[in-house]
Structure formats: structure tokens, C-alpha cells
Enzyme design. Sequence first.
Site, short mmCIF file in Angstrom:
data_model
loop_
_atom_site.label_atom_id
_atom_site.label_comp_id
_atom_site.label_asym_id
_atom_site.label_seq_id
_atom_site.Cartn_x
_atom_site.Cartn_y
_atom_site.Cartn_z
N CYS A 195 -27.76 -5.91 14.21
CA CYS A 195 -29.19 -5.36 14.70
C CYS A 195 -30.09 -6.07 13.70
CB CYS A 195 -28.99 -4.06 13.89
SG CYS A 195 -28.78 -2.84 15.38
N ARG A 236 -21.83 -5.07 12.39
CA ARG A 236 -23.09 -4.46 13.52
C ARG A 236 -24.29 -4.29 12.88
NH1 ARG A 236 -25.71 -4.44 16.79
NH2 ARG A 236 -25.89 -3.19 18.65
N CYS A 278 0.92 -1.21 0.00
CA CYS A 278 -0.23 -0.05 -0.06
C CYS A 278 0.90 1.02 0.26
CB CYS A 278 -0.85 -0.09 1.38
SG CYS A 278 -1.89 -1.48 1.33
#
Lengths: 106, 159, 259
Positions: free
Chosen positions: C220, C216, C74
Site C-alpha cells: 500500500c 500488504r 514447537c
Amino acid sequence: MARALVNVPKAARQGEVVEIRAMIAHPMETGYRVGPNGINIPRDIIRRFACTYNGEEVFSADLFPAVSANPFIAFTLVATTSGTIDFTWTDDAGKTQTASAEITVG
Amino acid sequence: MREDPLRVHGLVGRRQFLRAGMTGLLVISLPRWAVARPSLDEAIRTFTGGADVLDGRVRLDLPPLVENGNAVGITVAAESPMTADDHVRRIAVFNEKNPEANVAVFRLGPRSGRATVSTRIRLATSQVVVAVAEMSDGSFWSSRASAIVTLAACIEDLS
Amino acid sequence: MRALWGLVGIIAAVVCSMAIAAGIEGSAKRSGFDFMTPETQALQADDMSNPGMLWVLQGEQLWQQSEGRADVACAGCHGDASQTMRGVATRYPAFDEATGRPIDLAGRINSCRGERQQAEPLTPESDALLALTAYVTHQSRGMPITPAIDARLAPFRDNGRRLFQSRIGQLDLSCASCHDDNWGKRLGGSVMPQAHPTGYPLYRLEWQTVGSLQRRLRNCMIGVRAEPFAFGAPELVDLELHLMERARGLRVETPAVRP
């Protein structure tokens, strides 16, 4: 590659008590969890942590599955002479990971 | 420890048999560790070799209310001059209700300067945690604290 | 410096609230950090105790490491991340010319791996992908979230808002039902936060590891008993676009710690 963060003051006065902190990436798998397939995930923990100061062991710990994932340990040492502080973590299979830091004592 | 329901069978009345049977069912329905682990006191006795444990000289900091039991920060500090003649040799931490009673045993000495250690521990549920310090004179001192562990409402379905 | 960013944040938030109604207005916006216990806050605030820093450290090592058939790191193209990546995460997801769609930071890292490094993509939620994403996002820590003004993103962001407001699952709840309409109240033992993605990838005590925003969001969806979108699904990127607009002005915290 070992993923560990160790915090040792770069410099200290002779006789000064310095705080050392060490943290390593490790799941600390307890052996009590069940995987999505319904089968127990085998235990895999760091069993022992040791700290040497210029080659002499000055602190160690036996860890059990109740120690959190990515174990974090903070303790103190007396800064005696300039040199190297080495950290070793040993897992259930006997494999070790290491980290080290230099300290200058004036 | 528990009555063996099979052995009790032929020897006792129906009510006692039923009670024993229920106990047996309870025992086999619990995870293995729930019946296998030593009690808090037993674990401490193993550490001390049966020596008396005195209250004092040790402070255990544990948050009284814990948001997530997977990482609970604790600090144990023992009163000691930490000299060659008078120091803390070991500090051990035990819990009351996890699958295993031991948490960690730390070995210290005069080169530690201070008898203070911090770490992060797992608490499976609300319970008592005990810290025991072994002094260089062979005496043991302890402190206990308890934490209420609240459970998260939304957890991922790994169970 | 901190005050300056605060000011920038406030201005950005005001501009935003004039532009679109995005749920929670300016001064009421709170990071999930504010809803945590002092102990969990301390865990995040100190880099030497924040376990998320282990992933940032790994990301720093991976940034320097040559990869793929092109045998380039990178750093080979992007140089010093503390210079070249500073502020980048505050503008993501960005529009990707190649696919004609928005792309999130993890997606960009994988597309860079494919095109520039000629390497295999990293799997979602692998330590390596989380580490690189955390390292790049960490370069923006403390900077306010300032989504790019790009008309091409608008329809995707609108779709994200629609998804955020759509009731789903057996519990028939939308994201907005909890995080717009009932934040600050308790659900069981936990306080419902406003759901601003300020600290991803973040260290979640429940996970005992670092995870992505997509993990996440799927979490949910499982919570309301809905079928979650797959990792990398375009809907999750659209949702992130809406969430970042909704969080405009809040500061990047990566790696955050949450209970």
C-alpha cells in the site's frame, strides 16, 4: 518436503465415479517475467502430472506456463478395487514430487 | 510474415519504406513472444493434426468477468459414455492472447468415468479460451468462451 | 456454534464502539471477503481448493520438527497446537516483556526460535515463517478478533492510529483516505475494502503466493508512492495493533484468499 494436498474419498462403492483433487505448492514460473534486477526470471514449471491407480496410469496432464501457480487439478475416476492412488508431479528439471492416498472400495 | 525493412529499402518508394520501417520498429519493440507465438487456430491445428473440429459435445465453464488473471478457475466437460469403445482420449485447452497458446492437455480414458476436468489458469488479458476434446473415434469437438480480465488498481512493483 | 461466535462478535464490537471510535462502527464492518467475486470467495471457502492451505500444511509439519541447538520442536513445549494455539492469534500483537514493545506473531515465532530452540531467525516472507504463522493463526479460524486489554500497548496502538491517518507519499494519501472514508467505492477495477487484517498470512492472487500483513502494508505504501517501512519495523507492528482494534469482532479467516 513435498507440499501437496490430495483429496480422494476414503471409501467408495465399486463402479462409483469419485472426484479426485490434487494441488501442489509450486511457483509455475513462466519464464516471461522480469525480476527487479531487469533480468528474466528463468522458467520453472511443473510439466507433467500423472495419477496411477494400483500402479496403472489412469489420468495425466501436460502443463504449460498458463497453468496457475500452485497448480490445482480436479478429475474423476471409477472406483474399481481397494488400493493406492499415487500422484506424481514432474518439473522442468525432471525432478519429481509425489503424494498418495488409500481408497477402500466395498 | 512481416516485410523485412532492410530488404525493402532499395526496392520501393519512400512512403512504403517509412511504413516498413515503422513496422520493423514495432516488431523489435515488442517482446519476443508477441511475434513468435502461433495463433489460436494454428495451435489447435497442431493438436488435431489438421482434422476438422466440430462445435458441440464440450462445455467450457469460464467466468465472464475475472478479478485477477493469475488464477482463473475453468471446468471442461465433454459428453461421452466413457466406455472402452466410446470415450474421450484427450482434452486440451488453448488461449488466444497469452505468450503461449497451450494451457494444458489432459489424458483420460474409460477409467475416468466422466470426462470432466477442472484447473486454474492464467489469463494475461481479456481473451478467448478454447477447449477441444479428442474422442476415441478420432473426432474432435470444441467449445469456446471469453473472459474480461480486470486489472487491479494497487499492484506491487514487481515488473 | 457459528451463531454463538457471531453473538460474541457483536457484543465485542458494541463494547469496542463504546470504548473508542476506531473508524468503521459495528454493523458496517465487513471483511474483505465480502467484496470479492463469488469465484474468489469459493476459492477461500473450500480447504481443498484454497492454495493457502499448502502453507498451513507445511506449518503443521514444521511445528513437529526439532530445530536449533536445543533440538526441540514447537510441539516440544506447546504440544498440540489445536489446543494450545487456539485463540492466540485473536489477541496479537501482544506486549513483549523482553523488548518493552508490542510483538507480532511472526516476531514471537522468531523470538521463540532464538530463545528456546537456539536457532537462527527465519527471514521475513520466507515460506517457513509464513507457514508457521499461518498454521498458528489458522488455529483461531472462525474466532472473533479480541485484542488484549493491556495498558502498556495503548501508546503503540495510538501511534498506529496516527500512522493510519497520516497522509504520506507523492499521492498524499493516508490509509484512512481509502479504507475509512471511501471503502466500497471502486479504484480502477477493484472495490476498495475496509482493510481489516482478518486473514493473514493470506494467499493473494496477485502475489501468486502467501504473504504477510507487513507485505500488504508495504504494498500500500508503495502504491501511494511513499517509502515503505522495512519488514519488522516497529511502525508496522504499531499499525497492526490499530488495525486489529479496528477489526475487533470480525472473525479470523486464515488462510484467506484475496485478489
